[in-house]
Design an enzyme around this catalytic site. Structure first.
Site, PDB file in Angstrom:
ATOM      1  N   ASP A 183       0.862  -1.197   0.000  1.00 19.51           N
ATOM      2  CA  ASP A 183       0.000   0.000   0.000  1.00 19.51           C
ATOM      3  C   ASP A 183       0.893   1.240   0.000  1.00 19.51           C
ATOM      4  O   ASP A 183       2.105   1.142   0.239  1.00 19.51           O
ATOM      5  CB  ASP A 183      -0.976   0.008   1.193  1.00 19.51           C
ATOM      6  CG  ASP A 183      -2.317   0.666   0.825  1.00 19.51           C
ATOM      7  OD1 ASP A 183      -2.301   1.850   0.415  1.00 19.51           O
ATOM      8  OD2 ASP A 183      -3.366   0.004   0.957  1.00 19.51           O
ATOM      9  N   LYS A 204     -12.168  -0.070 -15.260  1.00 21.12           N
ATOM     10  CA  LYS A 204     -12.573  -1.412 -14.825  1.00 21.12           C
ATOM     11  C   LYS A 204     -12.959  -2.315 -15.998  1.00 21.12           C
ATOM     12  O   LYS A 204     -12.719  -3.522 -15.959  1.00 21.12           O
ATOM     13  CB  LYS A 204     -13.713  -1.306 -13.806  1.00 21.12           C
ATOM     14  CG  LYS A 204     -13.290  -0.618 -12.499  1.00 21.12           C
ATOM     15  CD  LYS A 204     -12.142  -1.373 -11.816  1.00 21.12           C
ATOM     16  CE  LYS A 204     -11.823  -0.829 -10.437  1.00 21.12           C
ATOM     17  NZ  LYS A 204     -10.745  -1.566  -9.770  1.00 21.12           N
ATOM     18  N   TYR A 249     -13.747   5.677 -14.054  1.00 26.39           N
ATOM     19  CA  TYR A 249     -13.694   4.421 -13.298  1.00 26.39           C
ATOM     20  C   TYR A 249     -14.204   3.260 -14.170  1.00 26.39           C
ATOM     21  O   TYR A 249     -13.576   2.189 -14.236  1.00 26.39           O
ATOM     22  CB  TYR A 249     -14.559   4.589 -12.046  1.00 26.39           C
ATOM     23  CG  TYR A 249     -14.484   3.466 -11.052  1.00 26.39           C
ATOM     24  CD1 TYR A 249     -13.371   3.299 -10.227  1.00 26.39           C
ATOM     25  CD2 TYR A 249     -15.548   2.571 -10.911  1.00 26.39           C
ATOM     26  CE1 TYR A 249     -13.326   2.276  -9.293  1.00 26.39           C
ATOM     27  CE2 TYR A 249     -15.510   1.557  -9.972  1.00 26.39           C
ATOM     28  CZ  TYR A 249     -14.398   1.408  -9.175  1.00 26.39           C
ATOM     29  OH  TYR A 249     -14.358   0.394  -8.246  1.00 26.39           O
ATOM     30  N   ALA A 278      -5.560  -2.682  -5.427  1.00 29.94           N
ATOM     31  CA  ALA A 278      -5.505  -1.227  -5.206  1.00 29.94           C
ATOM     32  C   ALA A 278      -6.314  -0.516  -6.279  1.00 29.94           C
ATOM     33  O   ALA A 278      -6.232  -0.853  -7.460  1.00 29.94           O
ATOM     34  CB  ALA A 278      -4.050  -0.745  -5.253  1.00 29.94           C
TER      35      ALA A 278
HETATM   36  P1  NAD Z   1     -10.469   1.357  -0.444  1.00 24.80           P
HETATM   37  O1  NAD Z   1     -10.367   2.772  -0.944  1.00 24.80           O
HETATM   38  O2  NAD Z   1     -11.153   1.125   0.850  1.00 24.80           O
HETATM   39  O3  NAD Z   1      -9.021   0.700  -0.399  1.00 24.80           O
HETATM   40  C1  NAD Z   1      -8.153   0.805  -1.508  1.00 24.80           C
HETATM   41  C2  NAD Z   1      -6.707   0.696  -1.012  1.00 24.80           C
HETATM   42  O4  NAD Z   1      -5.861   0.860  -2.161  1.00 24.80           O
HETATM   43  C3  NAD Z   1      -6.340   1.788  -0.012  1.00 24.80           C
HETATM   44  O5  NAD Z   1      -5.716   1.221   1.116  1.00 24.80           O
HETATM   45  C4  NAD Z   1      -5.404   2.683  -0.791  1.00 24.80           C
HETATM   46  O6  NAD Z   1      -4.425   3.325   0.019  1.00 24.80           O
HETATM   47  C5  NAD Z   1      -4.773   1.695  -1.773  1.00 24.80           C
HETATM   48  N1  NAD Z   1      -4.188   2.382  -2.917  1.00 24.80           N
HETATM   49  C6  NAD Z   1      -4.760   3.371  -3.660  1.00 24.80           C
HETATM   50  N2  NAD Z   1      -3.888   3.800  -4.591  1.00 24.80           N
HETATM   51  C7  NAD Z   1      -2.753   3.083  -4.436  1.00 24.80           C
HETATM   52  C8  NAD Z   1      -1.502   3.072  -5.102  1.00 24.80           C
HETATM   53  N3  NAD Z   1      -1.242   3.942  -6.090  1.00 24.80           N
HETATM   54  N4  NAD Z   1      -0.569   2.208  -4.685  1.00 24.80           N
HETATM   55  C9  NAD Z   1      -0.810   1.334  -3.675  1.00 24.80           C
HETATM   56  N5  NAD Z   1      -1.976   1.299  -3.001  1.00 24.80           N
HETATM   57  C10 NAD Z   1      -2.940   2.167  -3.385  1.00 24.80           C
HETATM   58  O7  NAD Z   1     -11.160   0.540  -1.629  1.00 24.80           O
HETATM   59  P2  NAD Z   1     -12.046  -0.810  -1.582  1.00 24.80           P
HETATM   60  O8  NAD Z   1     -13.457  -0.407  -1.533  1.00 24.80           O
HETATM   61  O9  NAD Z   1     -11.502  -1.753  -0.595  1.00 24.80           O
HETATM   62  O10 NAD Z   1     -11.781  -1.340  -3.064  1.00 24.80           O
HETATM   63  C11 NAD Z   1     -10.749  -2.245  -3.387  1.00 24.80           C
HETATM   64  C12 NAD Z   1     -10.819  -2.566  -4.862  1.00 24.80           C
HETATM   65  O11 NAD Z   1     -12.124  -3.065  -5.193  1.00 24.80           O
HETATM   66  C13 NAD Z   1     -10.607  -1.358  -5.783  1.00 24.80           C
HETATM   67  O12 NAD Z   1      -9.909  -1.758  -6.947  1.00 24.80           O
HETATM   68  C14 NAD Z   1     -12.011  -0.940  -6.147  1.00 24.80           C
HETATM   69  O13 NAD Z   1     -12.071  -0.227  -7.353  1.00 24.80           O
HETATM   70  C15 NAD Z   1     -12.687  -2.290  -6.239  1.00 24.80           C
HETATM   71  N6  NAD Z   1     -14.144  -2.192  -6.082  1.00 24.80           N
HETATM   72  C16 NAD Z   1     -14.699  -1.780  -4.897  1.00 24.80           C
HETATM   73  C17 NAD Z   1     -16.086  -1.697  -4.805  1.00 24.80           C
HETATM   74  C18 NAD Z   1     -16.781  -1.268  -3.541  1.00 24.80           C
HETATM   75  O14 NAD Z   1     -18.014  -1.196  -3.553  1.00 24.80           O
HETATM   76  N7  NAD Z   1     -16.078  -0.988  -2.447  1.00 24.80           N
HETATM   77  C19 NAD Z   1     -16.875  -1.999  -5.906  1.00 24.80           C
HETATM   78  C20 NAD Z   1     -16.281  -2.403  -7.087  1.00 24.80           C
HETATM   79  C21 NAD Z   1     -14.910  -2.510  -7.165  1.00 24.80           C
END
Ligand code: NAD
Length: 451
Positions: A245, A361, A357, A296
């Site tokens: 991270d 995706k 986004y 991430a």
């Molecule tokens: P979140 O924002 O809670 O966590 C994402 C993590 O990624 C964070 O800890 C952040 O610091 C880290 N991160 C961001 N940019 C970074 C970088 N450049 N280098 C290293 N780390 C980095 O997000 P989440 O909700 O846990 O989502 C995780 C994944 O699932 C993402 O790819 C998101 O697009 C995907 N997703 C989430 C949802 C949802 O409803 N939460 C839905 C569809 C897809």
């Protein structure tokens, strides 16, 4: 996120209740979920009925009995008596034309009022891909309409899913068994209304309860949300885990990795040297790298009319370009790599305010399909998980009314939890998912989206 004053919170709750009442919605049930730190939860919430007369139906029933499940073959004679059905497995693999399925479908219909909370309906059928005979193709494709429609009818946390087995893959193969074990269990709590294609035989793990034993996994974005839960779930299943991270999240990352005896790596995945740093750290800590979870991701929502260069470019850089660069470099060194990438239902169905986004995706899905044959040549594979609305800090930034709608449009009538996505990732990382390649597994509670 800014704290909402108490009086306003009351108003928000009232709006939510009014919306729920006006739309005739019921309160969602608490889903049956696994504890990500324990491996010994019972697989189902009650007895399992196996319906079918195909050549592999008895073998399927025997597999389920091997997991200590109470398996019955006929609802009428062996009905669940005092207990409700925990799962109904419907084998349709021998159906050759529409009409032959009717008796079995009606047998399934007869069980629907006797399902346990969070029961599972699972069809097992053959793929219509490449089938030349129109009647056979119709009978096979028809199963998708059945599963998707049934998912919308079921209540009380029950789900309907299917396993789409390619011709030539035996029902006894570890890949079919593995898919069945995932879908029948609480691990698939938020997977609903879809067919999972199985195109190869897969490999049985030595221990079904710790299928990732001996493997090394890297999870990006591991400090919180879905990534943190994925670290815990992969570790529960036996993997040694490296969590990545950004330095700003270093403290939470260290806490998560300490919980599981893993290793933390502070690194921005958009850095040009990211792949080399990950490989060097995984090799020095654990002697190799087998599983890569591209988790991430960031949101920078804006209507396209208001889009800025910064908001567009940063989302593509983190969500898509970094993944491509890292896998391109790692695949050269690690041809057996098993990759799981986080896509999103926004990349499948689209979402207002998320052109950047959605672009990123959908791009992840395209890359996954292209990586699949490349990695398979070296014994690896590539799949994507597409979450719908999952309750994390990322989605907490979405306006409240929109969040409530996102929860309610799912057949399960609620948002998912990070553990639901983590379980799907852990399943796809396991050797028994070896017959699943180039696929997108949605974890969306059957959100209103396309394929
Ligand atoms: P979140 O924002 O809670 O966590 C994402 C993590 O990624 C964070 O800890 C952040 O610091 C880290 N991160 C961001 N940019 C970074 C970088 N450049 N280098 C290293 N780390 C980095 O997000 P989440 O909700 O846990 O989502 C995780 C994944 O699932 C993402 O790819 C998101 O697009 C995907 N997703 C989430 C949802 C949802 O409803 N939460 C839905 C569809 C897809």
């Amino acid at each position: 996120m800014a704290t909402v004053p108490a009086p306003l919170r009351g108003v928000q709750k009232q709006i939510s209740r009014t919306l729920t009442g006006a739309l005739g919605l019921t309160e969602p049930v608490a889903l049956r979920r696994t504890d990500p730190t324990r491996v010994d939860d019972p697989l189902t919430a009650g007895p399992v009925l196996v319906i079918g007369e195909g050549p592999g139906t008895d073998a399927l029933a025997a597999t389920l009995r091997g997991w200590d499940l109470d398996v019955r073959r006929h609802a009428a004679e062996d009905g669940p008596a005092e207990q409700r059905w925990g799962a109904v497995v419907l084998d349709l693999t021998d159906i050759t034309e529409p009409g032959e399925e009717s008796e079995r479908i009606l047998a399934l219909a007869g069980t629907l009022r006797e399902l346990a909370r969070c029961a599972r309906i699972i069809t097992i059928s053959r793929s219509a891909d490449g089938v030349a005979d129109p009647a056979l193709a119709a009978a096979r494709e028809a199963v998708e309409g059945l599963v998707r429609s049934l998912g919308k009818e079921l209540r009380a946390g029950a789900t309907a899913n299917g396993i789409l087995v390619a011709d030539g893959v035996a029902l006894e193969s570890p890949a079919v068994t593995g898919a069945l074990r995932f879908l029948i269990s609480a691990r698939s709590a938020f997977v609903d209304g879809q067919l999972l294609p199985v195109t190869g035989p897969g490999t049985a793990p030595e221990d079904w309860r710790r299928p990732l034993e001996g493997l090394v996994a890297v999870v990006t974005g591991a400090a919180r949300g879905i990534g943190a839960q994925t670290v815990r779930t992969l570790a529960r299943d036996g993997a040694r885990v490296l969590g990545v991270d950004v330095p700003a999240a270093g403290q939470s990352l260290a806490a998560v990795m300490n919980e599981v005896g893993g290793v933390a790596l502070q690194l921005d995945i958009t850095a040009p040297e990211a792949a080399a740093t990950i490989l060097q750290r995984a090799t020095s800590a654990f002697g190799g790298l087998d599983v890569l979870v591209h988790n991430a991701g960031i949101l920078r929502d804006k209507l396209l009319a208001n889009m800025t260069e910064q908001k567009w470019d940063s989302v593509i850089a983190v969500n898509l370009a970094a993944q491509l660069r890292i896998t391109t470099a790692l695949a050269l060194e690690l041809p057996h790599l098993v990759q799981i990438s986080l896509a999103s239902t926004s990349g499948i169905a689209g979402n207002r305010g998320q052109t950047n986004y959605g672009y990123s995706k959908a791009g992840v899905i395209g890359a996954t399909r292209a990586w699949a044959p490349i990695l398979a040549a070296g014994g690896g594979r590539a799949n994507a998980v597409a979450p719908g609305f999952i309750e994390t800090e990322m989605t907490a930034s979405i306006p409240r009314a929109q969040r409530e709608i996102s929860r309610r449009v799912a057949s399960l009538g609620q948002g998912g939890q990070p553990v639901d996505v983590a379980e799907a990732i852990a399943y796809l990382a396991s050797p028994q998912a070896g017959g699943v390649n180039g696929q997108v597994l949605r974890v969306c509670g059957q959100n209103l989206v396309g394929r």
